[in-house]
Design a protein around this motif. Sequence first.
Motif, short mmCIF file in Angstrom:
data_model
loop_
_atom_site.label_atom_id
_atom_site.label_comp_id
_atom_site.label_asym_id
_atom_site.label_seq_id
_atom_site.Cartn_x
_atom_site.Cartn_y
_atom_site.Cartn_z
N ASN A 169 0.75 -0.97 -0.20
CA ASN A 169 -0.27 -0.37 0.26
C ASN A 169 1.17 1.27 -0.24
O ASN A 169 2.07 1.22 0.33
CB ASN A 169 -0.84 0.50 1.11
N ASP A 170 0.36 2.01 -0.51
CA ASP A 170 0.87 3.66 -0.75
C ASP A 170 2.05 3.97 -1.07
O ASP A 170 3.24 4.46 -0.68
CB ASP A 170 1.92 4.25 0.57
N ILE A 171 2.50 2.64 -1.95
CA ILE A 171 3.97 2.47 -2.36
C ILE A 171 3.37 2.72 -4.31
O ILE A 171 2.44 2.43 -4.82
CB ILE A 171 4.18 1.58 -2.54
N HIS A 172 4.40 3.65 -5.50
CA HIS A 172 4.35 3.95 -6.92
C HIS A 172 4.29 3.20 -7.57
O HIS A 172 4.10 3.29 -8.79
CB HIS A 172 3.62 5.26 -6.92
N TYR A 173 5.57 2.82 -6.83
CA TYR A 173 6.52 1.73 -7.66
C TYR A 173 7.07 0.85 -7.03
O TYR A 173 7.50 1.14 -5.94
CB TYR A 173 8.13 2.47 -8.21
N ALA A 174 7.05 -0.39 -7.49
CA ALA A 174 7.45 -1.34 -7.08
C ALA A 174 8.60 -1.40 -6.27
O ALA A 174 8.72 -2.32 -5.49
CB ALA A 174 7.77 -2.86 -7.93
N TRP A 175 10.42 -0.82 -6.97
CA TRP A 175 11.60 -0.58 -6.16
C TRP A 175 11.11 0.07 -4.34
O TRP A 175 11.93 -0.09 -3.66
CB TRP A 175 12.28 -0.08 -6.90
N GLN A 176 9.66 0.75 -4.19
CA GLN A 176 9.86 1.48 -3.38
C GLN A 176 9.29 0.71 -1.95
O GLN A 176 9.39 0.55 -0.67
CB GLN A 176 8.74 2.39 -3.09
N SER A 177 8.83 -0.53 -2.39
CA SER A 177 8.80 -1.67 -0.97
C SER A 177 9.79 -1.69 -0.61
O SER A 177 10.93 -2.15 -0.79
CB SER A 177 8.17 -3.11 -1.96
N ASP A 178 9.42 -1.98 1.15
CA ASP A 178 10.48 -2.20 2.28
C ASP A 178 10.60 -3.74 2.17
O ASP A 178 12.26 -3.48 2.92
CB ASP A 178 9.98 -2.35 3.19
N ILE A 179 10.69 -4.60 1.14
CA ILE A 179 11.33 -6.01 1.29
C ILE A 179 11.85 -6.22 -1.08
O ILE A 179 11.64 -7.44 -0.30
CB ILE A 179 10.45 -7.38 1.66
N VAL A 180 11.51 -5.24 -1.26
CA VAL A 180 11.91 -5.73 -2.83
C VAL A 180 13.32 -4.59 -2.59
O VAL A 180 13.16 -4.11 -2.90
CB VAL A 180 11.09 -4.87 -3.75
N ALA A 181 14.47 -6.21 -3.54
CA ALA A 181 15.69 -5.80 -3.34
C ALA A 181 15.91 -5.33 -4.80
O ALA A 181 16.66 -4.35 -5.82
CB ALA A 181 17.04 -6.98 -3.27
N HIS A 182 15.22 -5.89 -6.44
CA HIS A 182 15.10 -5.45 -7.32
C HIS A 182 13.66 -5.90 -8.12
O HIS A 182 13.23 -7.27 -7.39
CB HIS A 182 16.23 -6.17 -8.21
N SER A 183 13.70 -4.62 -8.87
CA SER A 183 11.98 -5.23 -9.12
C SER A 183 11.53 -5.82 -10.64
O SER A 183 10.76 -5.66 -11.01
CB SER A 183 11.06 -3.91 -8.78
N GLY A 184 12.93 -5.95 -11.42
CA GLY A 184 12.79 -5.76 -12.95
C GLY A 184 11.54 -5.14 -13.41
O GLY A 184 11.92 -3.59 -12.89
N ASN A 185 11.19 -5.92 -14.30
CA ASN A 185 9.59 -5.63 -14.59
C ASN A 185 8.17 -4.76 -14.20
O ASN A 185 7.65 -4.82 -14.96
CB ASN A 185 9.69 -5.25 -16.58
N TRP A 186 7.56 -5.29 -12.89
CA TRP A 186 6.92 -5.18 -11.34
C TRP A 186 6.42 -4.23 -11.72
O TRP A 186 7.89 -3.17 -11.14
CB TRP A 186 7.08 -6.20 -11.08
N TYR A 187 5.08 -3.51 -11.25
CA TYR A 187 4.95 -2.79 -11.37
C TYR A 187 4.14 -2.68 -10.15
O TYR A 187 3.64 -3.66 -10.09
CB TYR A 187 4.61 -1.43 -12.84
N ALA A 188 3.99 -1.73 -9.17
CA ALA A 188 2.89 -1.19 -8.21
C ALA A 188 1.45 -0.56 -8.77
O ALA A 188 1.27 0.24 -9.48
CB ALA A 188 3.26 -0.95 -7.10
N THR A 189 0.61 -0.59 -8.32
CA THR A 189 -0.72 -0.49 -8.72
C THR A 189 -1.49 -0.90 -7.63
O THR A 189 -2.05 -2.38 -7.32
CB THR A 189 -1.54 -1.03 -9.93
N ASN A 190 -2.46 -0.15 -7.67
CA ASN A 190 -3.35 -0.21 -6.23
C ASN A 190 -3.37 -1.40 -4.69
O ASN A 190 -3.98 -2.59 -5.08
CB ASN A 190 -4.84 -0.77 -6.75
N GLY A 191 -2.24 -1.24 -4.46
CA GLY A 191 -1.35 -1.77 -3.49
C GLY A 191 -0.95 -3.12 -3.91
O GLY A 191 -1.36 -4.37 -2.77
N GLU A 192 -0.86 -3.56 -4.79
CA GLU A 192 -0.57 -4.61 -5.63
C GLU A 192 0.61 -4.87 -6.39
O GLU A 192 1.41 -3.99 -7.09
CB GLU A 192 -1.50 -5.26 -5.66
N LEU A 193 1.92 -5.55 -6.25
CA LEU A 193 2.20 -5.97 -7.33
C LEU A 193 1.69 -6.59 -8.32
O LEU A 193 1.54 -7.89 -8.68
CB LEU A 193 4.20 -6.58 -6.69
N ALA A 194 2.33 -6.29 -9.96
CA ALA A 194 1.87 -6.69 -11.18
C ALA A 194 2.60 -7.27 -12.27
O ALA A 194 3.69 -6.40 -12.14
CB ALA A 194 0.62 -5.75 -11.72
#
Length: 556
Positions: A178-203
């Motif tokens: 929740n409350d993030i705009h990009y996957a890499w902003q997650s506190d537990i994500v090291a590398h996001s690749g091309n995944w993205y954040a949307t509506n409180g989920e990673l996709a």
Amino acid sequence: MSTGQHTYVTLGCDPTVTVEIVEDAGNLWLSVTSDDPANTDIDGLFFNFTNDAVIGDLHINPEYSEDIGSNGENITGFEASVGTLNQLNNGAQVQGQYDCKIEFGTEAYTTGGDVDQAAMTFWIDGAEGLTIDDIDLNSLTCVVNSETGTGLALTNPDASGSDDAAYETTVAAEDDFNDIHYAWQSDIVAHSGNWYATNGELAANGCNDGNLWFDKVDVDGKMEISFDARAPHTEYFENGGWAGDSLEVWVQIDGSQWELLDTFEVNVEGDALVGDTTGQQITADSTTLSYSGGALDDAETVQMVIGADFTSANEQVFIDNVEFLDTTETVISDDTETVETEVASEDFDSSDHFWGTNSADMIKGWTDWDVRNGELNTDGSDDGHIWFDQVDTGGNDAKIAMDARAPHTEYFENGGYGGDSLQVWALVDGSDWEHLDTFTVNDTGTALVGDKTGQEINSEKSSLEWTEGLETASSVQLYMYSDISSSGEDIYFDNLTVSTLEEVPVEGGGPDDSADDCAQYLLSYDDYGKLAQDAEQAALDGSEAPEDDVEEVMAA
């Protein structure tokens, strides 16, 4: 590993075997594998069902044939009967009675030959089918090396002994995105690749896929990883071929060992992505996927990677609520140990003689006792009463202890006008007098002996202690009275202590801590069963059966 549809159970401790059970559309696939093939021959498996109703309709595949004495592979015996089975055809017996028995060998009807791994599928007639819950996992018992006459029954450590286990689960890492705009902003994500954040989920989709790396997580106990997943349109996914789509779940163990937990691909119906290892499904509705056991149980660090390989933008997978749970276990046995805590002490080093009430910290009052060279002393010139401070013991069992010596016990008299004695008392809870001992010289003049405990005071310094009568005491107060007739009859005391005694559970232990607690035991043998098997094998071989031996056993 246990995911609700896939379970591993390790039996025994030296050696061990691994039983793997997988739910498969109402059937149960079961395998038994030796963890030390060079030294282990698997001969049999016994277990119970939690539902007796399934036993009458139970079958295995490949089917066991009594006509050929095997299932065409290495199963050489199969029986199912409620609570009646405990013996292999070679006479090896296990403890207790079981619902199901399977025998393994390379020779028909026997456990002969070396078997390191065997597998079968259980199924029943009827619509309901089987689940892992139908098997009592605690009852699993594997027989190994029974042909030697010194075989072992390997049992489930979780069912061994009477020890209880305390479990503590902590969240090692988590995020709800929740409350993030990009996957890499997650506190537990090291590398996001091309995944993205949307509506409180990673996709991920065909335009935004690749490997999503999570942070490395330290593990103290056993790790369980879970996350929610959904795929709104599984019907768009392809299975195999140039446009094939897949979602892989990997973990790196201890920074080096890679374990593939699942590869999700669309099923034939197109209504779910199905994990090839666990059978878990990702559908249009959010479902929690969970991974534990196996390599995750022994890991010191874990790093998860989810790899998406999709070919089209409308093939979407969303994940949420990723959790890394670390569960530590403390086995608390029924055994206890006594913890002694000193609450008061006196070494009599603070004074060389009694010149006032503060000569020694614990002494409350006295008549003619003395302190000499760091020891408390009484003799015919310095005897009478001595009181010590009342000591709070908090309702615990208490112990009074001190060192004592009498350099010349031969000078003491027992009884009569010149008789000598030392009485030891305790005032418990301020009101109850407890007589601990009266010391008088023995007939040989070599020791002063306590009439209650039999403890001795002689020329060598020895430790005296008292606990009887001091149980559950709120307070204790030591009192001694010496009645000595001669100045040469000396008794010296030192290192007085008052302690509390508390019984506490022994932490640790468990099935693997000692050979006595090991989850296995020696088999017993029924000689007639062994000879009957030999006779049956001899008949198959066309040789003479050992009839005389059988008759001798029956006669015995």
